[in-house]
Design a protein around this motif. Structure first.
Motif: not given
Length: 293
Positions: A164-168, A207-210, A216-218
């Protein structure tokens, strides 16, 4: 080389162990038609049969002996002699595409022979295809495992779904990002367009860093943290909001922009608290940095 013996070895469908079958094919390849035996070195057999472990070679040779397909006669100071028991199963009938191969001359191998890749005929193609399929199906067999594998190339592993984190992290919501900037920093330079490769790249990077740092999973969770960050770390700063007069009276007050915020060096300084109000009697926002920022 004996084409009959090689063809016979490849036809042994009762051999379920791919390494044993490939080893039998290798022995048949080195067979001397006159003596009905061969004596390649262990190193040659390991290389030809794709066996990397000497103990595994011994185990597979013993397996072929137990199935009464070969007999191993220990050599004294030289390579072992291997007898292949194929006479009772040979017939003069061979596949039609292979009949012309019986007119080819055969070589007598007393020690080692060239690998199959040097053959200049149609049998070379069939042998290499079979050889490649066996290599694909027995990659893990040398570790000593007892599982039996099919004599075909394994199907490719199904790609694992993204976490989920990677997808977001990989899907930056550019418009929502800009909307939060306008909402929380109305004093900043408005964004008219965000289409250049440079701008898109730096926004995606931040965004990726944050997302990854905050796990964040969503998308909603990440946008909430971003809004808090803009409010607590930027909107509350007198310098970043242009409330501090410039040192040179002729200069205009500092006006922040989204591109300035997202530039790597500036973003890091904001996160590190370089622009927090430090004068006495100025209220400090204890919630900065929010959730790790």
């Amino acid at each position: 080389m004996s084409f009959k013996a090689t063809s016979w070895a490849m036809s042994q469908t009762n051999l379920k162990d791919p390494q044993e079958k490939l080893l039998l094919v290798a022995l048949a390849h080195f067979l001397n038609e006159s003596t009905r035996q061969c004596n390649p070195s262990r190193e040659t057999l390991m290389k030809t049969a794709c066996i990397s472990n000497s103990n595994t070679l011994t185990k597979k040779l013993k397996g072929l002996e137990e199935k009464k397909l070969i007999t191993v006669v220990a050599g004294k100071g030289r390579s072992n002699n291997y007898h292949i028991h194929e006479e009772s199963t040979f017939t003069d009938e061979v596949p039609s595409r292979m009949k012309h191969l019986h007119t080819c001359s055969t070589s007598t191998f007393t020690h080692e022979a060239p690998p199959p890749s040097y053959m200049k005929d149609e049998h070379r193609i069939e042998h290499r295809i079979e050889h490649r399929n066996l290599m694909s199906s027995e990659q893990n067999s040398d570790a000593g495992e007892e599982e039996h594998f099919a004599l075909t190339s394994p199907e490719e592993d199904t790609p694992k779904p993204q976490e989920p984190v990677t997808k977001v992290a990989n899907r930056c919501p550019i418009k929502k990002f800009i909307d939060i900037y306008h909402e929380t920093l109305p004093m900043g330079t408005p964004v008219r367009t965000w289409k250049s490769a440079k701008r898109i790249k730096i926004m995606k990077a931040r965004w990726k860093e944050l997302v990854e740092d905050e796990k964040c999973e969503s998308e909603e969770a990440a946008l909430s943290i971003l809004r808090d960050f803009f409010i607590n770390a930027i909107a509350s700063s007198n310098f970043l909001t242009g409330k501090i007069p410039p040192r040179n009276p002729n200069d205009a007050p500092f006006q922040i922009s989204l591109e300035w915020i997202l530039t790597e060096g500036n973003w890091d300084k904001i996160v590190d608290g370089h622009y927090v109000n430090r004068k006495k009697n100025t209220p400090q926002n204890n919630s900065y940095p929010p959730r790790g920022y």
